[in-house]
Design an enzyme around this catalytic site. Structure first.
Site, PDB file in Angstrom:
ATOM      1  N   VAL A  16      47.032  53.803  18.823  1.00 35.70           N
ATOM      2  CA  VAL A  16      48.337  53.720  18.171  1.00 35.70           C
ATOM      3  C   VAL A  16      49.174  54.960  18.450  1.00 35.70           C
ATOM      4  O   VAL A  16      50.348  54.872  18.829  1.00 35.70           O
ATOM      5  CB  VAL A  16      48.167  53.520  16.652  1.00 35.70           C
ATOM      6  CG1 VAL A  16      49.535  53.533  15.955  1.00 35.70           C
ATOM      7  CG2 VAL A  16      47.447  52.216  16.361  1.00 35.70           C
ATOM      8  N   ALA A  45      48.399  66.591  17.383  1.00 30.26           N
ATOM      9  CA  ALA A  45      47.086  67.088  16.983  1.00 30.26           C
ATOM     10  C   ALA A  45      46.011  66.078  17.381  1.00 30.26           C
ATOM     11  O   ALA A  45      46.115  64.895  17.045  1.00 30.26           O
ATOM     12  CB  ALA A  45      47.038  67.335  15.482  1.00 30.26           C
ATOM     13  N   GLU A 130      54.593  51.220   6.441  1.00 33.41           N
ATOM     14  CA  GLU A 130      54.649  49.827   6.875  1.00 33.41           C
ATOM     15  C   GLU A 130      53.459  49.469   7.762  1.00 33.41           C
ATOM     16  O   GLU A 130      52.912  48.358   7.686  1.00 33.41           O
ATOM     17  CB  GLU A 130      55.950  49.559   7.636  1.00 33.41           C
ATOM     18  CG  GLU A 130      56.140  48.112   8.054  1.00 33.41           C
ATOM     19  CD  GLU A 130      56.341  47.195   6.855  1.00 33.41           C
ATOM     20  OE1 GLU A 130      55.448  46.347   6.624  1.00 33.41           O
ATOM     21  OE2 GLU A 130      57.360  47.320   6.168  1.00 33.41           O
ATOM     22  N   GLY A 188      37.777  43.193  22.609  1.00 37.10           N
ATOM     23  CA  GLY A 188      38.387  44.358  21.993  1.00 37.10           C
ATOM     24  C   GLY A 188      38.964  44.120  20.620  1.00 37.10           C
ATOM     25  O   GLY A 188      39.592  45.015  20.044  1.00 37.10           O
ATOM     26  N   LYS A 206      44.135  46.657   2.203  1.00 36.07           N
ATOM     27  CA  LYS A 206      45.484  46.097   2.338  1.00 36.07           C
ATOM     28  C   LYS A 206      45.884  45.319   1.084  1.00 36.07           C
ATOM     29  O   LYS A 206      47.043  45.379   0.648  1.00 36.07           O
ATOM     30  CB  LYS A 206      45.540  45.206   3.581  1.00 36.07           C
ATOM     31  CG  LYS A 206      45.336  45.959   4.883  1.00 36.07           C
ATOM     32  CD  LYS A 206      45.162  45.030   6.067  1.00 36.07           C
ATOM     33  CE  LYS A 206      44.937  45.810   7.353  1.00 36.07           C
ATOM     34  NZ  LYS A 206      44.660  44.924   8.504  1.00 36.07           N
ATOM     35  N   GLY A 305      46.573  46.278  16.806  1.00 36.42           N
ATOM     36  CA  GLY A 305      46.820  46.623  18.200  1.00 36.42           C
ATOM     37  C   GLY A 305      47.785  47.780  18.326  1.00 36.42           C
ATOM     38  O   GLY A 305      48.587  48.057  17.420  1.00 36.42           O
TER      39      GLY A 305
END
Length: 429
Positions: A16, A45, A130, A188, A206, A305
């Site tokens: 990400v 970082a 979000e 994956g 969530k 993803g």
């Protein structure tokens, strides 16, 4: 347009984070036009500085995340490292040193969201997340902003792509759980250690976030009833199909009918093929929101993803940067209702129970008596027998979960019941 750039620190540069950095670079002009000022990646970082990261200036790479967020010239910190620590300490330090935060960290927000919101409010910073729920699907902001004038009564959906892929493959190809998991891993969709997904921890985090926002109360991951999909069998999938249903791992957040409490739960359930969630295939997510004035809304799209999640992160980044320029902050925590979270035993639901029983007269009557004694009404019964053994499938009407659980325990004590082959809730009707 302001010419002095807003500086962004990126914590984490995996799937990400690297996509966030790429979009910030390739879409720099568009982002600047939308924000009203350029944005500059001021530091990244990472844990492994020697790894080549295409498109990122090596001079920006650091292993000292704390020093990066303490710089004082950072406007926004984007946190995509995940986990509880050091993410929690880094986010708090960012607030203390003048930065707002965009996070994709569902585990931390579900565990300690109240403290993070309090820190953001104390220092006058933004906390946007979000990307923590359902990837690219706009869901958090509609609940926090678009529906804030309405009364949300229910949130129901598929919020984990890995489990949806596995259950979809079991349904469409007849594969067993292990076979479908192997395929998800090869493609994956599943991690090397898939526990967080298949045992429902990811979906539970969530659900806690969504319930807290939807009902303006504090819900932590420990408040969410959680069951995974590891016990779902090909026989369960086949039985659902005979009922005109399919099996999905659902996150369900509900306000009680009297408005005095809420519930949050994650578990596999049979849903009718006529329900829109039944058609959600592969690794996609979909969530229904039911509100008094707006009615029923459906949000659908890729739930995980690099690119989809990065899209959500960048949306938050633009919003936070706009707030910075306007010397304002967006919505913070809304927990004014202080509603208690009811235990799973008080939830009213339906059950599909498959029993292995002796194939002889009187068995059905014994089973029906147990249901009656527990106060659970039977909707349908299907029985098949051969060579002294039989299977008995019972679908109940709606009843408190505790009563249904008590029914199962009583059934196990019957001499004529050889075993409880499977138990699954029925939703969406």
């Amino acid at each position: 347009m302001r010419t002095r750039p807003l500086k962004v620190a990126l914590l984490g540069c995996g799937v990400v984070g690297s996509e966030v950095a790429r979009i910030m670079t390739t879409h720099a002009d568009d982002l600047a036009a939308r924000i009203g000022a350029p944005v500059e990646l001021a530091g990244v970082a990472v844990r492994r500085p020697s790894k080549v990261r295409e498109g990122i200036d090596p001079a920006l790479i650091t292993t000292d995340a704390t020093a990066l967020v303490q710089r004082g010239d950072i406007d926004v910190v984007v946190e995509v490292i995940g986990g509880i620590e050091p993410a929690r300490a880094l986010i708090t330090t960012a607030f203390e040193n003048g930065a707002s935060v965009v996070s994709a960290n569902k585990a931390l927000l579900a565990e300690d969201g109240a403290a993070l919101h309090a820190a953001a409010e104390k220092y006058g910073r933004d906390l946007y997340y979000e990307a923590a729920v359902a990837g690219a699907i706009p869901l958090v902001r509609p609940l926090r902003e678009s529906l804030v004038g309405d009364k949300v009564n229910r949130v129901l959906g598929i919020v984990n792509g890995t489990t949806n892929f596995i259950l979809d493959k079991m349904d469409t190809s007849g594969a067993g759980y292990s076979e479908a998991l192997d395929e998800a891993t090869a493609l994956g969709y599943a991690e090397a250690d898939p526990t967080a997904d298949v045992e429902g921890f990811d979906a539970a985090a969530k659900a806690a976030i969504l319930a807290g926002i939807a009902f303006h109360t504090r819900v932590k991951i420990g408040d969410v009833h959680r069951e995974g999909i590891t016990e779902v069998t090909a026989a369960d999938i086949a039985s659902a199909r005979r009922m005109g249903c399919t099996v999905k791992l659902l996150a369900i957040c509900e306000r009680a009918a009297d408005g005095a409490s809420v519930t949050a739960r994650v578990h596999p359930a049979m849903i009718p093929l006529s329900h829109p969630l039944a058609s959600v295939r592969e690794a996609y997510n979909a969530v229904f929101v039911e509100a008094e004035a707006a009615g029923q809304l459906m949000f659908y799209g890729p739930g995980a993803g690099g690119s989809p999640t990065a899209s959500a992160v960048l949306g938050d980044l633009v919003a936070v940067c706009r707030n910075k320029l306007g010397e304002a902050t967006g919505p913070g925590e809304s927990a004014y209702t202080r509603l208690p979270v009811s235990p799973m035993g008080e939830v009213v639901t339906r059950y599909h129970i498959s029993l292995d029983v002796a194939d002889k007269p009187g068995v059905l009557a014994q089973v029906a008596t147990v249901f009656a004694e527990q106060g659970v009404s039977i909707d349908t019964v299907r029985q098949q027998g051969k060579d002294g053994e039989a299977s008995l499938v019972v679908v109940t009407h709606r009843a408190p979960d505790a009563a249904l659980s008590g029914t199962v325990e009583a059934l196990r004590k019957l001499d004529t019941v050889r075993g409880v082959a499977s138990i699954m809730r029925v939703e969406g009707e």
